[in-house]
Design an enzyme around this catalytic site. Structure first.
Site, mmCIF file in Angstrom:
data_model
loop_
_atom_site.group_PDB
_atom_site.id
_atom_site.type_symbol
_atom_site.label_atom_id
_atom_site.label_comp_id
_atom_site.label_asym_id
_atom_site.label_seq_id
_atom_site.Cartn_x
_atom_site.Cartn_y
_atom_site.Cartn_z
ATOM 1 N N ALA A 29 54.165 -4.767 -26.427
ATOM 2 C CA ALA A 29 55.082 -4.661 -25.270
ATOM 3 C C ALA A 29 55.471 -3.196 -25.114
ATOM 4 O O ALA A 29 56.573 -2.726 -24.990
ATOM 5 C CB ALA A 29 56.095 -5.340 -25.249
ATOM 6 N N GLY A 30 54.424 -2.140 -25.355
ATOM 7 C CA GLY A 30 54.855 -0.695 -25.537
ATOM 8 C C GLY A 30 54.458 -0.146 -24.196
ATOM 9 O O GLY A 30 54.621 -0.418 -22.956
ATOM 10 N N ASP A 52 55.685 -8.728 -29.569
ATOM 11 C CA ASP A 52 55.911 -7.435 -30.133
ATOM 12 C C ASP A 52 56.847 -7.516 -31.495
ATOM 13 O O ASP A 52 57.935 -8.158 -31.359
ATOM 14 C CB ASP A 52 56.493 -6.645 -29.136
ATOM 15 N N ASN A 60 60.254 6.188 -26.793
ATOM 16 C CA ASN A 60 59.603 5.197 -25.876
ATOM 17 C C ASN A 60 60.069 5.571 -24.199
ATOM 18 O O ASN A 60 59.038 5.079 -23.583
ATOM 19 C CB ASN A 60 59.949 3.791 -26.366
ATOM 20 N N ASP A 123 48.711 -0.906 -30.624
ATOM 21 C CA ASP A 123 48.096 0.647 -31.158
ATOM 22 C C ASP A 123 47.873 0.388 -32.591
ATOM 23 O O ASP A 123 48.021 1.418 -33.458
ATOM 24 C CB ASP A 123 49.251 1.744 -30.739
ATOM 25 N N ASN A 124 47.470 -0.717 -33.116
ATOM 26 C CA ASN A 124 47.445 -0.939 -34.514
ATOM 27 C C ASN A 124 46.099 -1.512 -34.811
ATOM 28 O O ASN A 124 45.616 -2.609 -34.221
ATOM 29 C CB ASN A 124 48.627 -1.910 -34.777
ATOM 30 N N LEU A 125 45.430 -0.763 -35.713
ATOM 31 C CA LEU A 125 43.802 -1.075 -35.999
ATOM 32 C C LEU A 125 43.900 -2.783 -36.875
ATOM 33 O O LEU A 125 43.085 -3.619 -36.299
ATOM 34 C CB LEU A 125 43.201 -0.198 -36.677
ATOM 35 N N CYS A 179 45.297 17.284 -54.459
ATOM 36 C CA CYS A 179 45.196 18.325 -54.735
ATOM 37 C C CYS A 179 45.067 19.363 -53.407
ATOM 38 O O CYS A 179 45.714 20.385 -53.774
ATOM 39 C CB CYS A 179 43.834 18.854 -55.449
#
Length: 608
Positions: A29-30, A52, A60, A123-125, A179
């Site tokens: 719900a974004g 969500d 947002n 939006d999250n794989l 490193c």
């Protein structure tokens, strides 16, 4: 005139009736979700579930138009339903869920089975892959969508007909060697990662333990580099920061001067002593603290606010921002308040911005504005409200093909994957859906289904499950030797491991919400993945497993064919046969090839 008259004319009576009687799921719900929910409601969907996990933040509000400043820190799913109730013209039933879509106790398979269509606004794989698998288990059409700045796409997915979400490889998040981050940064993102993931966490964030065992730390660093001097430097750097952290209790006036001198002067001077790091140039220059300290003291007395979102600031200005944000963070830590990095927490963001810019200045790297660093440190994908609106509209329009006759085959033939961009002549492009990728492990090589099981799963023995599998999926043929693997990658059964046959499924840790993978050890039959759902009795899904395409291997060349080609090929080199006729033993050939591969390419006269 009825309020649905125009929709009926556009969609047709039958399709509109199907939409009104449909129950759909919107995950997210974004930015896209706000626009998508509006479009789904105005299309007349009968029941819409919204899931969500997030709460609303200040950042947002520039694109998620259903939220206001008064809604900050409230649940997105619950708030979005309240916001759209003002224009719910078709009385759609809206059901919000504040939770993680991957939570099997909150969202069991029985809950998923109520939906006719799924819309992803994620939006999250990881979550996208999970929803894709749920759609495959239940054969529910799925609409995938996403945007990045001015670009976006929608992809209708019809399980086992079109490509699924995992048919094409996805870009994985970039990671950087320790490193590079700790010793030899060369890009702004290296400095930002150092400031956020190392410096800030070591000093302020108690949610990440800094008291790592010294031996374990050494082992981790040895995986990254074999330079013993560099390893010793990094271990010393970490230990000194841990010691410095205890000085926070003494207040900012004690803590901050020690911090600046350590990380921007002494640590850099010690790095410069490791000559192996600077063979190719790029030597850092320690901060001129003795010159900047009096200027900073003078600046602090003026109490001028030098935080500027878009300006690229000087080293002195960054020192000022580091100092002021450091003072606030010290007070918060001393008061016992937990401190973690948050892109919307100005104190934590200012500290990371100033520290990363000072490090960039020392290493001769481009210095960035606070606005730019916030996007990188906060993992913010550039989002534009207009792109979100276009993609949401296309998602609904493309899904209407399914409701024409509620037939996946017809929808597959008539649907398109659609792309939008700001490039000339490429503002809007469509392409027909593509069939499954034959190498996809999610939808082609494995068939998925839901196995029903009563709550008392212990009553079912593994032997009974095996018998059911053999009868339902024609595993009776001796050609098929199957193995069963649990969702946590434990081997439950194969032809050489039959110990568990008399055990109940509960004894094996298998119950409602578990998954089982059935693989054929011989032959080219599809694998079968079963999700265990609550039911009245033991029931296996009716799935027709298919033969996978046989892999055609290139036939081995005969000795004559190899000689005809004129070369012998080894992993470590190629030697032309006509030039090595004097060598008789194959071991000698391999040894010679190895030597040649480690040298500069020889001229023809220099060859054997």
């Amino acid at each position: 005139m009825s309020k649905d008259l125009y929709l009926k004319k556009i969609l047709g009576e039958e399709r509109f009736s199907l939409i009104r009687g449909s129950t759909v799921l919107m995950v997210g719900a974004g930015g896209i979700g706000c626009e998508l929910l509006k479009d789904l409601m105005l299309t007349g969907y009968g029941e819409i579930h919204i899931v969500d996990l997030d709460t609303i933040t200040l950042s947002n509000l520039n694109r998620q138009f259903l939220f206001r400043q008064k809604d900050i820190d409230k649940s997105k799913a619950l708030t979005v339903v309240k916001s759209v109730s003002k224009f719910n013209y078709f009385d759609s039933k809206l059901v919000p869920h504040h939770g993680n879509i991957m939570d099997t106790s909150m969202f069991p398979m029985s809950w998923w089975s109520q939906f006719d269509y799924i819309y992803n606004a994620l939006d999250n794989l990881e979550a996208r892959r999970y929803v894709n698998r749920m759609a495959l288990y239940l054969k529910i059409p799925l609409m995938e969508s996403g945007t990045t700045g001015y670009e976006g796409q929608v992809q209708p997915i019809y399980p086992y007909r079109s490509e699924c979400f995992e048919c094409q490889a996805k870009v994985t998040p970039t990671t950087y060697p320790v490193c590079t981050i700790r010793s030899t940064p060369s890009k702004p993102v290296h400095s930002i990662t150092w400031a956020k993931e190392f410096l800030f966490q070591q000093l302020y964030d108690d949610s990440t333990s800094s008291a790592t065992d010294a031996e374990e730390s050494r082992k981790q660093l040895e995986k990254e580099t074999d330079d013993s001097a560099e390893i010793e430097h990094m271990l010393r750097e970490t230990n000194e920061l841990n010691d410095l952290k205890s000085h926070i209790a003494g207040g900012a006036d004690v803590f901050l001067p020690e911090l600046v001198e350590k990380i921007f002067v002494r640590d850099i001077e010690r790095l410069l002593e490791i000559e192996s790091l600077w063979k190719h140039g790029g030597r850092p220059v320690p901060l001129d603290w003795s010159q900047l300290k009096p200027q900073l003291d003078s600046l602090l007395l003026t109490s001028t606010d030098l935080v500027d979102e878009t300006k690229v600031q000087t080293p002195l200005e960054n020192l000022y921002v580091l100092w002021k944000s450091g003072e606030k963070l010290v007070k918060r830590v001393v008061s016992g308040e937990p401190v973690v990095f948050d892109k919307d927490d100005e104190d934590t963001l200012d500290f990371v911005v100033a520290a990363s810019n000072l490090r960039s200045h020392i290493f001769g790297i481009e210095v960035k504005s606070k606005f730019d660093i916030k996007q990188i440190a906060g993992n913010i994908i550039p989002a534009i409200a207009t792109t979100n609106a276009i993609i949401s509209g296309l998602s609904v329009m493309e899904s209407l093909e399914y409701y024409k006759a509620k037939d996946s085959q017809a929808a597959f033939s008539n649907s398109s994957t659609v792309f939008v961009s700001i490039k000339p002549n490429k503002y809007l492009m469509g392409a027909g859906l593509v069939e499954q990728n034959s190498s996809c492990a999610s939808c082609f090589k494995v068939a998925r289904g839901v196995m029903e099981l009563p709550e008392t799963s212990g009553d079912l023995k593994l032997g009974e499950l095996l018998e059911g599998l053999r009868q339902t999926y024609d595993y009776e043929d001796d050609h098929y030797e199957i193995s069963i693997i649990s969702g946590d990658s434990r081997l439950i059964y194969d032809i050489d491991f039959e110990d568990n046959i008399p055990c109940g499924l509960d004894e094996l840790g298998i119950g409602i919400g578990s998954t089982l993978l059935i693989q054929v050890d011989e032959g080219d039959l599809q694998g079968l993945e079963l999700y265990i759902s609550k039911g009245k009795e033991f029931k296996l899904p009716q799935i027709q497993l298919r033969e996978l395409p046989k892999t055609i291997s290139e036939p081995e060349k005969s000795e004559a064919e190899v000689e005809k080609d004129g070369e012998v090929v080894f992993d470590d080199g190629v030697i032309e046969i006509e030039e090595i006729e004097e060598i008789e033993e194959i071991e000698d050939i391999r040894e010679t090839a190895t030597k040649l591969s480690s040298q500069e390419p020889p001229t023809k006269k220099q060859r054997l």
